[in-house]
Design a protein around this motif. Structure first.
Motif, PDB file in Angstrom:
ATOM      1  N   ASP A   1       0.151   2.883 -12.228  1.00  0.00           N
ATOM      2  CA  ASP A   1      -0.988   2.171 -11.629  1.00  0.00           C
ATOM      3  C   ASP A   1      -2.282   2.320 -12.446  1.00  0.00           C
ATOM      4  O   ASP A   1      -3.207   1.537 -12.278  1.00  0.00           O
TER       5      ASP A   1
ATOM      6  N   GLU B   1       0.194  -6.362  -6.066  1.00  0.00           N
ATOM      7  CA  GLU B   1       0.716  -6.193  -4.700  1.00  0.00           C
ATOM      8  C   GLU B   1      -0.396  -5.901  -3.678  1.00  0.00           C
ATOM      9  O   GLU B   1      -0.220  -6.130  -2.482  1.00  0.00           O
TER      10      GLU B   1
ATOM     11  N   ARG C   1       3.296   1.228   2.025  1.00  0.00           N
ATOM     12  CA  ARG C   1       3.916   0.634   0.840  1.00  0.00           C
ATOM     13  C   ARG C   1       3.593  -0.849   0.873  1.00  0.00           C
ATOM     14  O   ARG C   1       3.912  -1.536   1.848  1.00  0.00           O
TER      15      ARG C   1
ATOM     16  N   ARG D   1       8.741   0.622 -13.116  1.00  0.00           N
ATOM     17  CA  ARG D   1       8.762   2.086 -13.253  1.00  0.00           C
ATOM     18  C   ARG D   1       9.943   2.569 -14.089  1.00  0.00           C
ATOM     19  O   ARG D   1      10.054   3.765 -14.372  1.00  0.00           O
TER      20      ARG D   1
HETATM   21  O1  F6P Z   1       2.172   4.597  -7.569  1.00  0.00           O
HETATM   22  C1  F6P Z   1       3.252   3.977  -8.205  1.00  0.00           C
HETATM   23  C2  F6P Z   1       3.882   2.935  -7.313  1.00  0.00           C
HETATM   24  O2  F6P Z   1       4.963   2.361  -8.013  1.00  0.00           O
HETATM   25  C3  F6P Z   1       2.937   1.862  -6.803  1.00  0.00           C
HETATM   26  O3  F6P Z   1       2.621   0.900  -7.772  1.00  0.00           O
HETATM   27  C4  F6P Z   1       3.705   1.337  -5.627  1.00  0.00           C
HETATM   28  O4  F6P Z   1       2.844   0.756  -4.681  1.00  0.00           O
HETATM   29  C5  F6P Z   1       4.369   2.585  -5.065  1.00  0.00           C
HETATM   30  O5  F6P Z   1       4.391   3.537  -6.116  1.00  0.00           O
HETATM   31  C6  F6P Z   1       5.771   2.388  -4.562  1.00  0.00           C
HETATM   32  O6  F6P Z   1       6.214   3.579  -4.007  1.00  0.00           O
HETATM   33  P1  F6P Z   1       7.732   3.857  -3.612  1.00  0.00           P
HETATM   34  O7  F6P Z   1       8.483   4.183  -4.873  1.00  0.00           O
HETATM   35  O8  F6P Z   1       7.645   5.004  -2.661  1.00  0.00           O
HETATM   36  O9  F6P Z   1       8.253   2.603  -2.973  1.00  0.00           O
END
Ligand code: F6P
Length: 379
Positions: free
Chosen positions: A143, A238, A261, A291
């Protein structure tokens, strides 16, 4: 080699991202080569320290890690030692397990802890530092929303992946004369949407920091069609929201310190654009793709520099700090300073300025400056 008898713990907390393993490798190699220090890796972030789950990381154990995504240590985004979720019956209760973490740290004979993580992990680390654990933090997150560092590792790789996806989406947009909406992660910060939107040649780029005006988005699409460019690419973070509207929450994760989320704004936007313009829209949500995978060369270098610098800090007993990148040099900040803060896109950022000069629609009506518009819609 300056021999040091130090034994150092390391953990990765929060959401994973490309480059975590590269930091672990840099720490272990620097600790071994420069100081003869021992490294112990805690599993699943602070959970491993609380539950005494760890592995010894010797020189050979980090071989081949540079380009590997994820984290060999595992991670958790619900392991706040001060507010640790424990299932009792059907319900989670939240316990302060920070003293247990300190006890385990001491019983393992550790001298320091290197905590690799984002905002949540740094807030927990700042509080653990106050409890007496000598900590050095390393800033990660796709992020890019941690204060005090020019950039976090993981961000560049996410931007590379998103940009490649936007490039690919272009072909269907052109072939079918559609509006293609690409939604990217980034939580409340628009760094990924802004950077990938501009790198991927998006026509409309929507970031959480600027509540968007739907009419000017539709006008941009109509104008493009009228000029013969009968397709448009929209890149949306998002966390983006329409003026007067709300962010779209995908789900609530009850046992997570950060429960919300986000996700799904692109579907809402597609329905609205189709309704107003009559032009066909399609949605692609990139989600966790951003990611995953191998770190970019930039992130491998940054992760390597961060890991090395954190290790030097430990060797020099320079604790309670977060290693950061400042004007391309390694620097440090007080952990207490970064805890609980968020770095958002500013309206005078050079990439925002570039977007304006390119004629990219940022969801701001024609004739208004971003600052004036945002001021107006907030009022
Ligand atoms: O902070 C990293 C991130 O990938 C954000 O961009 C996203 O909103 C969140 O984590 C998603 O989290 P999770 O993996 O718990 O769904």
């Amino acid at each position: 080699m300056a021999i040091s008898r130090k034994r150092v713990g390391i953990l990765t907390g929060g959401g994973d991202c490309p480059g975590l393993n590269a930091v672990i490798r840099a720490v272990v190699k620097t600790a071994h080569n420069d100081y003869g220090m021992e490294i112990v890796g805690f599993k699943d972030g602070y959970e491993g320290l609380i539950e005494n789950r760890y592995m010894n990381l010797d020189y050979r154990s980090v071989s081949g890690l540079l380009s590997m995504g994820g984290t060999i240590l595992g991670t958790s985004n619900r392991a706040d030692p001060f507010n640790f979720p424990v299932l009792q019956g059907d319900e989670y209760v939240y316990l302060d397990r920070s003293s247990q973490a300190v006890l385990n740290f001491e019983q393992l004979g550790l001298d320091a802890l290197i905590a690799i993580g984002g905002d949540g992990t740094m807030s927990a680390s700042a509080a653990m530092a106050k409890k007496g654990i000598p900590i050095v933090g390393v800033p990660k997150t796709i992020d890019n929303d941690l204060v005090g560092t020019d950039v976090t590792f993981g961000f560049d790789s996410a931007v590379v992946t998103a940009t490649e996806a936007i490039d690919k989406i272009h072909t269907t947009a052109q072939s079918h004369h559609r509006v293609m909406i690409v939604e990217v992660m980034g939580r409340y910060a628009g760094w990924i949407s802004l950077y990938s939107g501009i790198a991927g040649g998006g026509d409309i780029v929507l970031i959480p920091e600027i509540p968007y005006d739907l009419e000017c988005i539709c006008e941009k699409i109509r104008d493009r069609n009228a000029s013969g460019k009968n397709f448009s690419i929209v890149v949306v973070g998002e966390g983006a929201k329409p003026q007067g509207g709300d962010m779209v929450v995908a789900k609530m994760v009850e046992n997570s310190p950060e429960k919300i989320r986000l996700g799904g704004i692109s579907h809402q936007l597609a329905a609205q654009i189709e309704g107003i313009t009559g032009i066909e829209c399609r949605v692609t949500i990139l989600g966790h793709l951003l990611r995953g995978g191998v770190p970019s060369a930039f992130d491998r270098l940054l992760a390597t520099r961060f890991g090395g610098d954190a290790t030097h800090r430990v060797a020099n007993d320079d604790y309670g700090k977060l290693v950061v990148l400042k004007n391309n040099e390694m620097d440090v900040l007080d952990l207490q300073f970064v805890a609980g803060k968020q770095r958002l896109v500013t309206f005078d950022h050079p990439v925002v300025k570039a977007a304006e000069s390119l004629g990219v629609c940022l969801g701001v009506p024609e004739g208004l400056s971003i600052a004036d518009y945002v001021e107006k819609v907030k009022a």
